[in-house]
Design an enzyme around this catalytic site. Structure first.
Site, PDB file in Angstrom:
ATOM      1  N   TYR A   1       4.392 -17.008 -17.439  1.00 54.40           N
ATOM      2  CA  TYR A   1       5.814 -17.319 -17.325  1.00 54.40           C
ATOM      3  C   TYR A   1       6.362 -17.768 -18.671  1.00 54.40           C
ATOM      4  O   TYR A   1       5.624 -18.166 -19.571  1.00 54.40           O
ATOM      5  CB  TYR A   1       6.080 -18.371 -16.246  1.00 54.40           C
ATOM      6  CG  TYR A   1       5.688 -19.789 -16.601  1.00 54.40           C
ATOM      7  CD1 TYR A   1       6.598 -20.660 -17.190  1.00 54.40           C
ATOM      8  CD2 TYR A   1       4.406 -20.258 -16.341  1.00 54.40           C
ATOM      9  CE1 TYR A   1       6.242 -21.958 -17.518  1.00 54.40           C
ATOM     10  CE2 TYR A   1       4.045 -21.552 -16.654  1.00 54.40           C
ATOM     11  CZ  TYR A   1       4.967 -22.397 -17.250  1.00 54.40           C
ATOM     12  OH  TYR A   1       4.607 -23.683 -17.569  1.00 54.40           O
ATOM     13  N   CYS A   2       7.677 -17.655 -18.796  1.00 51.35           N
ATOM     14  CA  CYS A   2       8.397 -18.129 -19.979  1.00 51.35           C
ATOM     15  C   CYS A   2       9.607 -18.916 -19.464  1.00 51.35           C
ATOM     16  O   CYS A   2       9.561 -19.408 -18.339  1.00 51.35           O
ATOM     17  CB  CYS A   2       8.811 -16.951 -20.871  1.00 51.35           C
ATOM     18  SG  CYS A   2       9.898 -15.759 -20.063  1.00 51.35           S
ATOM     19  N   GLN A   3      10.651 -19.042 -20.224  1.00 53.21           N
ATOM     20  CA  GLN A   3      11.804 -19.818 -19.789  1.00 53.21           C
ATOM     21  C   GLN A   3      12.624 -19.082 -18.731  1.00 53.21           C
ATOM     22  O   GLN A   3      12.918 -19.626 -17.684  1.00 53.21           O
ATOM     23  CB  GLN A   3      12.698 -20.185 -20.988  1.00 53.21           C
ATOM     24  CG  GLN A   3      13.846 -21.129 -20.631  1.00 53.21           C
ATOM     25  CD  GLN A   3      13.364 -22.489 -20.153  1.00 53.21           C
ATOM     26  OE1 GLN A   3      12.451 -23.063 -20.713  1.00 53.21           O
ATOM     27  NE2 GLN A   3      13.972 -22.992 -19.092  1.00 53.21           N
TER      28      GLN A   3
ATOM     29  N   LEU B   1      10.524 -20.261 -15.834  1.00 57.91           N
ATOM     30  CA  LEU B   1      10.619 -21.687 -15.515  1.00 57.91           C
ATOM     31  C   LEU B   1      11.981 -22.032 -14.910  1.00 57.91           C
ATOM     32  O   LEU B   1      12.071 -22.883 -14.029  1.00 57.91           O
ATOM     33  CB  LEU B   1      10.359 -22.523 -16.773  1.00 57.91           C
ATOM     34  CG  LEU B   1      10.239 -24.026 -16.592  1.00 57.91           C
ATOM     35  CD1 LEU B   1       9.056 -24.388 -15.687  1.00 57.91           C
ATOM     36  CD2 LEU B   1      10.081 -24.713 -17.945  1.00 57.91           C
TER      37      LEU B   1
END
Length: 174
Positions: free
Chosen positions: A62-64, A92
């Site tokens: 995952y990332c932002q 996120l």
């Protein structure tokens, strides 16, 4: 082969089953906020050797916002092999919007690019208001900031980010 793309609700079940969570954002972003138990492994550092996964493992990336993971799908699959790669849809931001908890350390500085956006926005707004209300010469400030941002976008070098990076509040962030 494409990784599985799953919603935060689907990811929770994988978390309970012991999936490995990998946050591919920059380490400073991870320090400020991340999913409990997630490892920080920025995309530039991500290799199969850095993950050391088995065929029966599941890894959730995952990332932002989900953009970095979507753009790096092929690299993520290759690094995760032979394990099952899962990409969290919406990153996120979607995790938090779904009501799931994160580990937050507000003592960590904001990510550098957010600091650049805040400073650039403040200078443009301040210069524009000062130009309209005080003296038209203040319009030089937003023009200078715009030229700097244009240069940063074209060249990949941002003087404002370099300057902010050496500020005292960012010293412990690296």
């Amino acid at each position: 082969m494409h990784p599985v793309i799953a919603s935060p609700a689907d990811i929770v079940a994988l978390k309970e089953q012991g999936a490995t969570f990998i946050d591919i954002r920059q380490r400073e972003e991870w320090k400020r906020e991340h999913i409990d138990g997630a490892r920080s492994l920025p995309l530039d550092d991500l290799t199969a050797e850095s993950l050391r996964l088995r065929a029966d493992d599941t890894v959730v990336f995952y990332c932002q916002s989900g953009m970095r993971t979507r753009n790096a799908q092929e690299k993520l699959i290759a690094a995760a092999a032979p394990a099952n790669a899962v990409i969290m849809q919406g990153g996120l931001s979607a995790w938090k919007a779904a009501g799931y908890a994160t580990q937050v350390d507000k003592s960590q500085p904001l990510p550098l690019m957010r600091q650049v956006q805040i400073v650039a926005g403040t200078l443009v707004l301040g210069g524009t208001l000062a130009g309209a209300l005080l003296n038209p010469l203040f319009y030089i400030v937003p023009g200078f900031v715009g030229a700097g941002l244009l240069f940063a976008g074209i060249s990949g070098w941002c003087g404002m980010a370099k300057l902010l990076n050496v500020m005292p509040w960012n010293k412990g962030a690296s």
